[in-house]
Write a protein that holds these residues in place. Structure first.
Motif, PDB file in Angstrom:
ATOM      1  N   MET B   1       0.663  -1.229  -0.234  1.00 40.04           N
ATOM      2  CA  MET B   1       0.112   0.273  -0.261  1.00 40.04           C
ATOM      3  C   MET B   1       0.765   1.092  -0.058  1.00 40.04           C
ATOM      4  SD  MET B   1      -3.294  -0.308   2.231  1.00 40.04           S
ATOM      5  CE  MET B   1      -2.846  -0.799   3.622  1.00 40.04           C
ATOM      6  N   SER B   2       0.942   2.192  -0.851  1.00 40.57           N
ATOM      7  CA  SER B   2       0.735   3.688  -0.800  1.00 40.57           C
ATOM      8  C   SER B   2       0.891   4.187  -0.209  1.00 40.57           C
ATOM      9  CB  SER B   2       1.260   3.965  -2.086  1.00 40.57           C
ATOM     10  OG  SER B   2       0.302   4.462  -2.879  1.00 40.57           O
ATOM     11  N   LEU B   3       1.836   5.103   0.336  1.00 34.80           N
ATOM     12  CA  LEU B   3       1.683   6.788   1.633  1.00 34.80           C
ATOM     13  C   LEU B   3       0.473   7.439   1.395  1.00 34.80           C
ATOM     14  CD1 LEU B   3       1.919   6.907   4.952  1.00 34.80           C
ATOM     15  CD2 LEU B   3       3.871   8.864   3.753  1.00 34.80           C
ATOM     16  N   LEU B   4      -0.414   7.738   1.122  1.00 36.54           N
ATOM     17  CA  LEU B   4      -1.586   9.186   1.029  1.00 36.54           C
ATOM     18  C   LEU B   4      -1.485  10.281   1.523  1.00 36.54           C
ATOM     19  CD1 LEU B   4      -3.440   9.469  -1.334  1.00 36.54           C
ATOM     20  CD2 LEU B   4      -5.314   8.472   0.303  1.00 36.54           C
ATOM     21  N   LEU B   5      -1.528  10.294   2.872  1.00 35.17           N
ATOM     22  CA  LEU B   5      -1.177  11.115   3.850  1.00 35.17           C
ATOM     23  C   LEU B   5      -0.053  10.977   5.054  1.00 35.17           C
ATOM     24  CD1 LEU B   5      -2.832  13.892   4.397  1.00 35.17           C
ATOM     25  CD2 LEU B   5      -4.355  12.064   5.856  1.00 35.17           C
ATOM     26  N   GLU B   6       0.545  11.694   4.624  1.00 33.71           N
ATOM     27  CA  GLU B   6       1.143  12.187   6.174  1.00 33.71           C
ATOM     28  C   GLU B   6       1.080  13.762   6.503  1.00 33.71           C
ATOM     29  OE1 GLU B   6       5.810  10.902   5.022  1.00 33.71           O
ATOM     30  OE2 GLU B   6       5.819  11.062   7.736  1.00 33.71           O
ATOM     31  N   ILE B   7       0.971  12.688   8.102  1.00 35.72           N
ATOM     32  CA  ILE B   7       0.562  14.557   8.403  1.00 35.72           C
ATOM     33  C   ILE B   7       2.482  14.142   9.442  1.00 35.72           C
ATOM     34  CG2 ILE B   7       0.060  15.122  10.891  1.00 35.72           C
ATOM     35  CD1 ILE B   7      -2.783  14.145   9.439  1.00 35.72           C
ATOM     36  N   LYS B   8       2.580  15.594   9.546  1.00 37.26           N
ATOM     37  CA  LYS B   8       4.220  15.555  10.495  1.00 37.26           C
ATOM     38  C   LYS B   8       4.254  16.910  11.508  1.00 37.26           C
ATOM     39  CE  LYS B   8       7.723  13.816   7.347  1.00 37.26           C
ATOM     40  NZ  LYS B   8       8.700  14.343   6.779  1.00 37.26           N
ATOM     41  N   ASP B   9       4.018  16.449  13.036  1.00 31.48           N
ATOM     42  CA  ASP B   9       4.184  17.482  14.252  1.00 31.48           C
ATOM     43  C   ASP B   9       2.938  18.456  13.715  1.00 31.48           C
ATOM     44  OD1 ASP B   9       4.970  18.436  16.701  1.00 31.48           O
ATOM     45  OD2 ASP B   9       6.551  19.355  15.482  1.00 31.48           O
ATOM     46  N   LEU B  10       1.904  18.568  13.710  1.00 26.76           N
ATOM     47  CA  LEU B  10       0.547  19.678  13.245  1.00 26.76           C
ATOM     48  C   LEU B  10       0.477  19.761  14.615  1.00 26.76           C
ATOM     49  CD1 LEU B  10      -0.392  20.351  10.680  1.00 26.76           C
ATOM     50  CD2 LEU B  10      -2.400  19.355  12.248  1.00 26.76           C
ATOM     51  N   LYS B  11       0.583  21.454  14.518  1.00 24.56           N
ATOM     52  CA  LYS B  11       0.132  22.048  15.824  1.00 24.56           C
ATOM     53  C   LYS B  11      -1.260  23.017  15.099  1.00 24.56           C
ATOM     54  CE  LYS B  11       3.578  21.695  19.397  1.00 24.56           C
ATOM     55  NZ  LYS B  11       5.119  22.116  19.672  1.00 24.56           N
ATOM     56  N   THR B  12      -2.368  23.046  16.827  1.00 23.21           N
ATOM     57  CA  THR B  12      -2.921  24.138  15.554  1.00 23.21           C
ATOM     58  C   THR B  12      -3.532  24.530  16.909  1.00 23.21           C
ATOM     59  OG1 THR B  12      -4.089  22.815  13.867  1.00 23.21           O
ATOM     60  CG2 THR B  12      -6.102  24.489  14.954  1.00 23.21           C
ATOM     61  N   ALA B  13      -3.445  26.430  17.208  1.00 26.23           N
ATOM     62  CA  ALA B  13      -3.276  27.075  18.136  1.00 26.23           C
ATOM     63  C   ALA B  13      -4.835  27.618  18.035  1.00 26.23           C
ATOM     64  CB  ALA B  13      -2.487  27.905  18.437  1.00 26.23           C
ATOM     65  N   PHE B  14      -5.069  28.580  19.176  1.00 29.58           N
ATOM     66  CA  PHE B  14      -6.304  29.535  18.890  1.00 29.58           C
ATOM     67  C   PHE B  14      -5.243  30.244  19.848  1.00 29.58           C
ATOM     68  CE2 PHE B  14      -8.654  25.665  17.477  1.00 29.58           C
ATOM     69  CZ  PHE B  14      -9.336  26.247  16.908  1.00 29.58           C
ATOM     70  N   ASP B  15      -6.564  31.801  19.754  1.00 27.09           N
ATOM     71  CA  ASP B  15      -5.725  33.111  20.602  1.00 27.09           C
ATOM     72  C   ASP B  15      -7.322  33.249  20.829  1.00 27.09           C
ATOM     73  OD1 ASP B  15      -2.857  32.983  20.165  1.00 27.09           O
ATOM     74  OD2 ASP B  15      -3.416  33.894  18.256  1.00 27.09           O
ATOM     75  N   THR B  16      -7.115  33.888  22.209  1.00 27.70           N
ATOM     76  CA  THR B  16      -8.050  33.347  22.995  1.00 27.70           C
ATOM     77  C   THR B  16      -8.171  34.265  23.521  1.00 27.70           C
ATOM     78  OG1 THR B  16      -8.438  31.470  24.716  1.00 27.70           O
ATOM     79  CG2 THR B  16      -8.966  31.322  22.508  1.00 27.70           C
ATOM     80  N   ALA B  17      -9.341  35.168  24.454  1.00 25.91           N
ATOM     81  CA  ALA B  17      -8.852  36.183  25.511  1.00 25.91           C
ATOM     82  C   ALA B  17      -7.631  35.305  26.475  1.00 25.91           C
ATOM     83  CB  ALA B  17     -10.225  36.607  26.015  1.00 25.91           C
TER      84      ALA B  17
END
Lengths: 322, 338
Positions: B1-17
């Motif tokens: 099987m071939s690699l389709l999706l590779e996520i590396k060290d993903l960070k998603t941040a929200f700036d809130t009060a």
């Protein structure tokens, strides 16, 4: 188990919907249909069914939040729909409800302590100081800390809010608690905490539960007897183990087959699961359009809930032969 | 099987009060072509934000602050908005939890599906409409010719979810993100929808990222599983390994909380096992291992240093100091109700 606490006889509830703005023709929704049911003292009666099958309407009828179209509900032999205002109030002290939605069932302007105290206030029980003590005692019982007493509902997590809801139901020392999907909106680890708590409370306070849920795993864990509802009717009523080991009604079978098993090596066959719960049959069995055991009689005659053996009832022409 | 999706060290941040929140905090993940990856976790653990980050649809007050997302070799985060829009719906599509709010109530469902086909495959309107009827038939909607002209409110919840899936399938994507696709549905309808997704997946050799909190759904539909807790993946492996030999205490706790798995014990009147406490809120920063204050195996170190996801046995990744140090041995940490 000794004697029926609640006895429901031929209960019906119909709602009229106007089909469109311009037509005067009314569409009738038969939410609860010919229900005969007894809830015995000390048992947990599980009630399971898909959305729209009338589970919650039945709960609202039992608490007299709705008036029935016909039929009776007896509480310890007295017809609850004949109660006057005073009698109703004392009935409601004995029958309390726990709701699914922990956000909308708590008043955001009341602290946890005040929420739990309120039923005592409404029923004018005890003095001010005793009410406070009683509320704090119940809070401790359901696993809330004393420091949390003055916090408001938005400061609690979903599981803690449900604990407040349980404490509020419990504070009046009711005999029957109707739990309407009490764990459906909770995460699985929290769900287990609440289920264990309900189990403990039942023992400590000698409670009777009507436990409503769409989740067959939860129902299996908590119930002594189980009633399966489909489109307003009870289609099967039996002991917990019998429902799971020997389902009589094809709908019960379908429900059980649809529950995903937690064993990845046992992939389920889902060939027989088809259609949706819709009242589209004019006559005959309401389940016929989804049923794979349908025979001629099912299209003409609607089966009644009949005794199958000592503890089991089933509304199916083919009960026992499938 | 071939690699389709590779996520590396993903960070998603929200700036809130109240400060910055890391909703997704260093997630790495690989999905092969044609494979179903289940992502499981409790509410607030960042599952949905992970999916939205993949689609680059993070709400306005949040952004992806770190990491790379390779989709068949291309870094999605480096694409222009134009290129990304061409990607969504045609290469990667998404099915949401709430089929009522994700369909437009004022357009006929046939038109809504045809729109995606017109935009991505540049077909004339009439042909697109014919194709959309074809897809409605494929997802099992009876009388599709007629139903294509109905509005979303004419459909039941299960039927609406079928429409959503028809829409997601309409351009033959290579990856489908399904975010709690069956959570709002009854069990019998859920079984039908899961069966439909897996059938379409086989037929089109499509990869599926299936996000859910329901371990039963994971067991039935996924091939690989990643368990998320407080923005991080704490364990990932094949579905068999996760269910038969869970190594992270959180995974074990989750599995033990499911009544169906422990019937043998429950029939004797024993209690369900629970995980004490609850998932830390997004504003509560937990030092060290995020799970340590709920973990019954926690040691001193757990509160101080954060464990990394490491390969304990081939293909089985766990982030836990105890497992890493070999304190449990390979199978010592058996769940009670395995």
């Amino acid at each position: 188990m000794s004697g029926a606490l609640i006895e429901i006889k031929d209960l019906n509830k119909k709602y009229a919907l106007s089909s469109s703005f311009f037509s005067s023709q009314k569409r009738i929704i038969h939410a609860v249909k010919d229900i005969d049911l007894q809830i015995f003292k000390g048992e947990t009666l599980g009630m399971v069914g898909e959305s729209g099958c009338g589970k919650s309407t039945l709960a609202r009828l039992i608490t007299r939040l709705e008036e029935p179209s016909s039929g009776r509900i007896n509480f310890k032999g007295e017809d609850v729909f004949l109660y006057d205002k005073q009698e109703l109030k004392s009935y409601r002290r004995n029958v309390q409800i726990i709701f699914q939605d922990t956000y909308s069932s708590l008043n955001p302007r009341k602290s946890a302590l005040n929420t739990i105290k309120e039923p005592l206030l409404i029923h004018r029980l005890n003095g001010k100081k005793e009410r406070e003590e009683k509320a704090l005692e119940i809070m401790a019982k359901v696993g809330l800390k004393k420091e949390q007493a003055n916090r408001y509902s938005h400061e609690f997590s979903g599981g803690q809010r449900q604990r407040i809801g349980i404490a509020r139901a419990l504070v009046l020392n009711p005999e029957l608690i109707i739990a309407d999907e009490p764990v459906s909106s909770l995460d699985v680890s929290i769900q287990a905490q609440i289920l264990n708590l309900l189990k403990d409370l039942k023992k400590d306070y000698n409670l009777t539960y009507l436990f409503i849920s769409h989740d067959l795993n939860v129902i299996r864990y908590v119930s002594d007897r189980i009633a399966v509802m489909y489109l307003g009717k009870i289609v099967e009523l039996a002991q917990n183990n019998d429902i799971y080991n020997r389902p009589l009604h094809p709908y019960t079978r379908m429900l059980l087959a649809a529950v995903p098993s937690c064993d990845p090596r046992k992939k389920k066959e889902i060939i027989n699961i088809k259609g949706e719960a819709r009242a589209e049959n004019k006559e005959g069995c309401p389940f016929q359009n989804r049923c794979s055991y349908r025979v001629e009689i099912c299209e003409k005659v609607e089966p009644n809930l009949e005794k199958y053996d000592e503890h089991s009832f089933c509304a199916c022409h083919m009960a026992g032969s499938i | 099987m071939s690699l389709l999706l590779e996520i590396k060290d993903l960070k998603t941040a929200f700036d809130t009060a109240q400060g910055r929140i890391n909703a997704v905090d260093g997630v790495s993940l690989k999905v092969n072509a044609g494979e179903t990856m289940g992502i499981v976790g409790e509410s607030g653990c960042g599952k949905t934000m992970l999916a939205l980050s993949l689609m680059r649809l993070v709400p306005a007050n949040g952004k992806v602050v770190n990491g790379e997302i390779f989709f068949s070799g291309k870094d999605l985060l480096k694409l222009s908005e134009e290129e990304m829009r061409a990607m969504r719906g045609s290469e990667i599509s998404m099915v949401f939890q709430e089929p009522m709010t994700s369909l437009n109530p004022v357009f006929r469902v046939g038109e809504q599906i045809a729109e995606a086909i017109r935009l991505h495959q540049h077909l004339p309107a009439k042909q697109a409409m014919e194709l959309s009827v074809e897809y409605l038939r494929e997802v099992g909607i009876p009388d599709p010719q007629k139903r294509a002209m109905d509005y979303p409110h004419n459909f039941s919840g299960g039927m609406r979810q079928r429409v959503m899936i028809a829409m997601a399938m309409s351009c033959h994507p290579r990856l489908m993100l399904a975010d709690e696709p069956t959570t709002a549905l009854d069990v019998t309808i859920q079984a039908q929808i899961l069966d439909l997704i897996s059938g379409l997946k086989e037929k089109n050799n499509m990869a599926v990222v299936l996000i859910t909190h329901d371990l039963g759904v994971i067991a039935q539909a996924a091939e690989k599983v990643a368990v998320m807790y407080a923005g991080k993946i704490v364990e990932s492996s094949s579905v068999e390994k996760i269910f038969e030999n869970p190594l992270h205490p959180y995974t074990q706790g989750l599995l033990e909380s499911v009544p169906a798995r422990c019937l043998k014990y429950l029939e004797r009147g024993e209690y369900l096992k629970t995980i004490p406490g609850s998932v830390p809120g997004l504003y509560d920063f937990v030092q060290g291992c995020r799970f340590h204050d709920r973990c019954s195996y926690a040691m001193e170190d757990c509160a101080r240093r954060e464990p990394k996801l490491s390969e304990i046995e081939p293909g089985h990744f766990v982030s836990c100091w105890k497992t890493e140090n070999g304190a449990f041995g390979k199978r010592a940490l058996q769940t009670r109700c395995g």
